[in-house]
Design an enzyme around this catalytic site. Structure first.
Site, PDB file in Angstrom:
ATOM      1  N   ASP A   1     -11.405   2.845   4.473  1.00 20.25           N
ATOM      2  CA  ASP A   1     -11.815   1.447   4.292  1.00 20.25           C
ATOM      3  C   ASP A   1     -13.327   1.281   4.186  1.00 20.25           C
ATOM      4  OD1 ASP A   1      -9.955  -0.522   3.840  1.00 20.25           O
ATOM      5  OD2 ASP A   1      -9.451  -0.825   5.936  1.00 20.25           O
TER       6      ASP A   1
ATOM      7  N   GLN B   1      -4.815  -1.426  10.229  1.00 20.14           N
ATOM      8  CA  GLN B   1      -4.629  -2.729   9.603  1.00 20.14           C
ATOM      9  C   GLN B   1      -5.036  -3.871  10.537  1.00 20.14           C
ATOM     10  OE1 GLN B   1      -3.589  -3.281   6.376  1.00 20.14           O
ATOM     11  NE2 GLN B   1      -4.016  -5.431   6.764  1.00 20.14           N
TER      12      GLN B   1
ATOM     13  N   LYS C   1       0.838  -1.200   0.000  1.00 21.90           N
ATOM     14  CA  LYS C   1       0.000   0.000   0.000  1.00 21.90           C
ATOM     15  C   LYS C   1       0.873   1.249   0.000  1.00 21.90           C
ATOM     16  CE  LYS C   1      -3.757  -2.123   2.693  1.00 21.90           C
ATOM     17  NZ  LYS C   1      -4.410  -2.183   4.015  1.00 21.90           N
TER      18      LYS C   1
END
Length: 288
Positions: free
Chosen positions: A120, A97, A53
């Site tokens: 997200d 995460q 990412k």
């Protein structure tokens, strides 16, 4: 044989568009989109994913921060850290995460993220907007959003189709079902407690599988001409990355099918980058 849905190609083109949008924001408004990924503990698989990412964000011109925290961080300390980024005008997207250490409530952590920076798309407010098919701008879970982008890329009609989603996770299954429903599909979500999954998949025009079971589905699971989207990221007995679907076998039935690797996977990170820029633009439009 089925036509292969090339996720690498679509992700590459999407990243190019995102890069162009980043350049426009810089030239026109002197704004650089900011993304922070908070990672807790030392899970190596998570670190590999976060590094991918980070590299992609940097390549596209996004200001990317990886904030690594020890597994000993408390829940309150983690929430305080999130609030620091919530109040940072240079940060437009915040991602924590998974997995988190035991003792930290993931739902509380998700709720702590400012919904306007929830890159997200997991905050309850954004999930509610998705299921209500709200007309305003809001982030959506990246993997399902990327799948819709893939279907649109190949002009695969969704409206009026029978769609089946295998898996009911908050990350893929539930938001995927909502997106398909919002696009006019008759949508069914099945899962581990469904007695006969083939009863559903054999009547489906579109099947999205996110079970995490190696080669669960072969050609006998699908009707002729089905569109098959394989979200599975599994390792076979030889350590090779494979999906939920037996690709070679199911290709005999499908009209379109995603490979593993090279299908859905690349779209998740590309969509994360796209959504970071979208959050930046929405914030600018709202004067925030």
């Amino acid at each position: 044989m089925a036509k292969i849905i090339d996720g690498k190609k679509i992700a590459k083109e999407l990243n190019e568009k995102t890069s162009d949008e980043v350049k426009k924001l810089l030239v026109k408004d002197n704004i650089v989109p900011g993304l922070v990924v908070i990672i807790v503990g030392d899970d190596e698989a998570s670190y590999r994913y976060v590094r991918n990412k980070h590299r992609t964000a940097q390549k596209l011109g996004i200001n990317s921060i990886v904030d690594s925290q020890p597994a000993t961080i408390s829940e309150n300390e983690l929430i305080d850290l999130i609030n620091k980024y919530n109040n940072d005008d240079q940060i437009n997207g915040i991602l924590v995460q998974d997995p988190l250490p035991s003792g930290i409530d993931e739902k509380k952590i998700t709720k702590a993220i400012d919904p306007k920076k929830d890159v997200d798309g997991f905050h309850p407010l954004n999930v509610g907007k998705l299921f209500l098919d709200d007309s305003t701008n809001y982030p959506v879970a990246c993997t399902p959003k990327g799948i819709i982008t893939m279907l649109d890329y190949y002009n695969i009609d969704i409206k009026g189709k029978n769609a089946v989603v295998i898996g009911r996770s908050a990350i893929v299954g539930k938001p995927m079902g909502a997106l398909l429903l919002n696009r006019g599909a008759s949508t069914t979500i099945i899962h581990r407690y469904t007695k006969d999954i083939y009863e559903y998949t054999r009547n489906a025009d579109i099947v999205v599988s996110a079970t995490g079971q190696v080669h669960l589905l072969g050609q006998d699971a699908f009707k002729k001409g089905a569109v098959i989207i394989d979200v599975g990221q599994n390792r076979d007995e030889n350590g090779h990355l494979v999906g939920d679907v037996d690709f070679e076998d199911a290709s005999n039935q499908a009209s379109y099918i995603t490979p593993v690797p090279g299908g859905v996977g690349p779209m998740t990170i590309a969509t994360l980058m796209q959504q970071t820029v979208e959050l930046t633009k929405w914030s600018k439009e709202n004067g925030e």
